[in-house]
Design a protein around this motif. Structure first.
Motif, PDB file in Angstrom:
ATOM      1  N   TRP A 115       0.787  -1.282   0.049  1.00 13.68           N
ATOM      2  CA  TRP A 115      -0.045   0.073  -0.149  1.00 13.68           C
ATOM      3  C   TRP A 115       0.908   1.150   0.127  1.00 13.68           C
ATOM      4  CZ3 TRP A 115      -4.492   1.900  -1.505  1.00 13.68           C
ATOM      5  CH2 TRP A 115      -4.969   3.035  -0.664  1.00 13.68           C
TER       6      TRP A 115
ATOM      7  N   TYR B  56       2.422   1.705  -3.417  1.00 15.02           N
ATOM      8  CA  TYR B  56       1.560   2.261  -4.393  1.00 15.02           C
ATOM      9  C   TYR B  56       1.372   3.697  -3.964  1.00 15.02           C
ATOM     10  CZ  TYR B  56      -3.535   3.466  -5.412  1.00 15.02           C
ATOM     11  OH  TYR B  56      -4.360   4.196  -5.836  1.00 15.02           O
ATOM     12  N   GLN B  57       1.100   3.931  -2.696  1.00 16.90           N
ATOM     13  CA  GLN B  57       0.833   5.717  -2.569  1.00 16.90           C
ATOM     14  C   GLN B  57       2.166   6.486  -2.742  1.00 16.90           C
ATOM     15  OE1 GLN B  57      -0.343   5.480   1.700  1.00 16.90           O
ATOM     16  NE2 GLN B  57      -2.183   6.362   1.078  1.00 16.90           N
TER      17      GLN B  57
ATOM     18  N   THR C 230       1.891   6.949  -6.898  1.00 18.83           N
ATOM     19  CA  THR C 230       0.844   7.768  -7.411  1.00 18.83           C
ATOM     20  C   THR C 230       0.957   9.099  -6.843  1.00 18.83           C
ATOM     21  OG1 THR C 230      -0.792   6.992  -5.799  1.00 18.83           O
ATOM     22  CG2 THR C 230      -0.605   5.775  -7.738  1.00 18.83           C
TER      23      THR C 230
ATOM     24  N   GLU D   1       0.248  10.650  -4.059  1.00 20.34           N
ATOM     25  CA  GLU D   1      -0.925  11.021  -3.233  1.00 20.34           C
ATOM     26  C   GLU D   1      -0.504  12.029  -2.175  1.00 20.34           C
ATOM     27  OE1 GLU D   1      -3.729   7.144  -3.720  1.00 20.34           O
ATOM     28  OE2 GLU D   1      -3.303   7.934  -1.699  1.00 20.34           O
ATOM     29  N   GLU D   2       0.841  12.234  -1.818  1.00 23.96           N
ATOM     30  CA  GLU D   2       1.113  13.273  -0.647  1.00 23.96           C
ATOM     31  C   GLU D   2       1.374  14.348  -1.575  1.00 23.96           C
ATOM     32  OE1 GLU D   2       1.107  12.443   2.055  1.00 23.96           O
ATOM     33  OE2 GLU D   2       1.276  10.083   2.255  1.00 23.96           O
TER      34      GLU D   2
ATOM     35  N   THR E 233       4.697   7.807   7.117  1.00 19.00           N
ATOM     36  CA  THR E 233       5.043   6.900   6.159  1.00 19.00           C
ATOM     37  C   THR E 233       6.272   6.248   6.279  1.00 19.00           C
ATOM     38  OG1 THR E 233       3.667   7.905   4.465  1.00 19.00           O
ATOM     39  CG2 THR E 233       5.186   6.425   3.707  1.00 19.00           C
TER      40      THR E 233
ATOM     41  N   GLY F 166      -0.060   1.230  -9.774  1.00 21.93           N
ATOM     42  CA  GLY F 166       0.477   2.652  -9.602  1.00 21.93           C
ATOM     43  C   GLY F 166       0.337   3.343 -11.002  1.00 21.93           C
TER      44      GLY F 166
END
Length: 227
Positions: free
Chosen positions: A84, A87-88, A91, A93-94, A112, A215
């Motif tokens: 996870w 993946y984050q 992509t 996402e932050e 993280t 991703g």
């Protein structure tokens, strides 16, 4: 302080520092990926706080690691967490723009870093604990000395990611690889994995492929949605 005059102490310290140099490569990648979207000043803060807190966590983890690794499903859960996180980070996402990259983003990056380091260190700390042989001064000193090594590695990785964006994908794949490895190393699957050694590499490759494929697919969807 008599231990400072002992050759065994200094040899043990050198071993722990060397083990951490070898084992900190993937941790530096995670830290760099988590901090890369922050402004330069916050990047330094996230790297320093994240690295320092991760080392403290690693000391605690080293004390209880042998017992933790006996728990079934622990590494399955940890491996899924790494997938996870990979993946984050891939992509982005932050990511956010301008002033909105505030303390929330920095603390999210530190969170993280801590979660990933905690999971990725489950196996690694066994080697450090064995070298320390119960000497807490040796353990704490060895891990503390490794902090600047991790910070330097993370700072270097961020600069490389800015220059060669493909490293971001490779870094996420590395996290996926470790995630797959972590899952099949779980105590519950130990017997089956020992009987089928190929499963170790198959699971690692599947983890890396899954993180990058999902991703990239999400990146494509996001770019189409914003077009």
């Amino acid at each position: 302080m008599e231990f400072l005059n002992s050759a065994d102490f200094w040899i043990g310290l050198a071993k722990i520092v060397w083990i951490n140099i070898i084992l900190s490569g993937d941790n530096a990648v995670v830290i760099a990926l988590a901090a890369r979207s922050l402004p330069p000043t916050q990047q330094k803060q996230a790297i320093m706080f994240g690295s320092g807190a991760a080392v403290v966590l690693r000391i605690v983890l080293t004390i209880v690691a042998a017992k933790l690794l006996e728990l079934s499903f622990l590494q399955v859960v940890g491996g899924c967490l790494l997938l996870w996180i990979g993946y984050q980070l891939l992509t982005g996402e932050e990511d956010s723009e301008g002033e909105s990259k505030g303390h929330g983003s920095m603390f999210a990056a530190i969170r993280t870093i801590l979660i990933a380091d905690l999971v990725m260190s489950l196996d690694n700390v066994i080697a450090v604990a064995a070298t320390a042989q119960g000497n807490m001064v040796l353990l704490i000193l060895g891990l503390a000395i490794s902090i600047p090594l991790v910070i330097f590695g993370s700072t270097l990785m961020i600069k490389l990611m800015e220059r060669f964006p493909v490293i971001i994908t490779l870094g996420a794949a590395l996290i996926g690889w470790v995630g797959g490895e972590t899952i099949v190393n779980d105590n519950l699957l130990h017997g089956y994995t020992m009987a089928h050694p190929w499963l170790h590499y198959a699971a690692a490759a599947a983890g890396a492929t899954l993180v990058v494929a999902v991703g990239k697919w999400m990146q494509t969807r996001q770019s189409h949605a914003s077009a």
